[in-house]
Each structure stands twice: as C-alpha cells, then as structure tokens.
Design a protein around this motif. Structure first.
Motif, PDB file in Angstrom:
ATOM      1  N   THR A   7      -5.145  15.112  76.928  1.00 45.57           N
ATOM      2  CA  THR A   7      -3.760  14.800  77.274  1.00 45.57           C
ATOM      3  C   THR A   7      -2.911  14.753  76.015  1.00 45.57           C
ATOM      4  OG1 THR A   7      -4.104  12.404  77.200  1.00 45.57           O
ATOM      5  CG2 THR A   7      -4.450  13.496  79.321  1.00 45.57           C
ATOM      6  N   ASP A  14       3.537  13.250  80.082  1.00 36.15           N
ATOM      7  CA  ASP A  14       2.125  13.499  79.791  1.00 36.15           C
ATOM      8  C   ASP A  14       1.659  14.804  80.422  1.00 36.15           C
ATOM      9  OD1 ASP A  14       1.878  11.169  78.359  1.00 36.15           O
ATOM     10  OD2 ASP A  14       1.153  10.008  80.054  1.00 36.15           O
ATOM     11  N   LYS A 128      -0.502  13.102  85.446  1.00 40.09           N
ATOM     12  CA  LYS A 128      -0.573  14.038  84.318  1.00 40.09           C
ATOM     13  C   LYS A 128      -0.225  15.419  84.850  1.00 40.09           C
ATOM     14  CE  LYS A 128      -2.403  10.639  82.006  1.00 40.09           C
ATOM     15  NZ  LYS A 128      -1.543   9.691  81.389  1.00 40.09           N
TER      16      LYS A 128
END
Length: 153
Positions: A7, A14, A128
């Motif tokens: 990440t 993110d 994410k």
C-alpha cells in the motif's frame, strides 16, 4: 505471496498493488530528465549502475503535481521485461486482503485515471484502491520507457 498487497499513498488516498510485482523500495534518487517523453515519465534514475525509467504515479493519475519530500520514494517494479520506478508520495505497508474482501471497482466517472483501477479492497474500516500496474503504460509508452532505460547502458 497470495493476497499480499503493497500500500502507498497519493494525495491522502490509499492505493495498493500485488506485492509480486515489487522488486524493491528505495529513497528517491536524483532523476535525469529525458526530453520528449510524456510528462508523467519524469526521466531515469541510476540504481546501482542500472538505468531505470521513473514514472510519477501522481501525474499519471492526473493529480496535481507536488514537490518531492523526505517520504517520497521509488517503488521499483518488474512488469514483464520492463523494470520501472514508480514515484509515490509515501509507502505505507504490506497487507493481506482476502479475495472475499475485494470488490470490482465502481464505475464512477470516466477519467483517464480510472482505467488503472481494477478493484477496491476492504481492510477493516478503510478501503484500498487496487491498481493494475500492467495498465499504467500503453504499448507505445512502455516502448518509450524501455528506450529511456537503455540510455547509459
């Protein structure tokens, strides 16, 4: 290495990609610009004697440019025969996202940058944005990056 993602952050969002593409993470070395390349291809870096093209992911995603700082780094990735350094605002960590926590990317807008997004991953209370690194460069751009990487070799 299944379900493992690296990440990173851009503009306080993110993002993540499969760790299998990662070669290494390095502090951002000096970049030598190459005239006539796309704006997001910042130039090349010298990584232990190997010349590697450098792509600013922020610019590729059509975000506002930002001055590089102490957390800016290069993620060196292997995409088929192309080794390229991806410049990101900061690296976060490696996380596991189970397949049942990955959902297809929502079709929100039709910006150029949306073609790079393949899915979203739910991690706790956060989401994410999963990036398909193989789509960061068109065939023509990939060829240009490979050519840039041959300078000085």
């Amino acid at each position: 290495m299944e379900n493992l993602y690296l990440t990173f952050s851009l503009d306080n969002r993110d993002y993540a990609f499969e760790v299998r593409y990662l070669v290494e993470i390095v502090a951002l070395p000096p970049i030598t610009s190459i005239p006539g390349t796309a704006g997001f291809l910042k130039g090349v870096i010298n990584l232990r004697g190997k010349v590697i093209p450098a792509l600013d992911v922020r610019l590729r995603f059509q975000m506002e440019p930002m001055e590089y700082h102490e957390r800016t780094c290069a993620l060196v990735v292997q995409l088929d025969e192309l080794v390229i350094a991806l410049i990101v605002d900061k690296v976060n960590d490696v996380i596991r996202i189970p397949k049942d926590h990955i959902d297809p990317a929502p079709k929100i807008g039709d910006s150029e940058a949306s073609r790079f997004i393949i899915a979203t991953g739910r991690v706790g209370d956060s989401v994410k944005i999963l990036v398909d690194l193989t789509k960061l460069l068109s065939d023509e751009e990939s060829h240009a990056a490979k050519q840039a990487g041959t300078f000085g070799t």
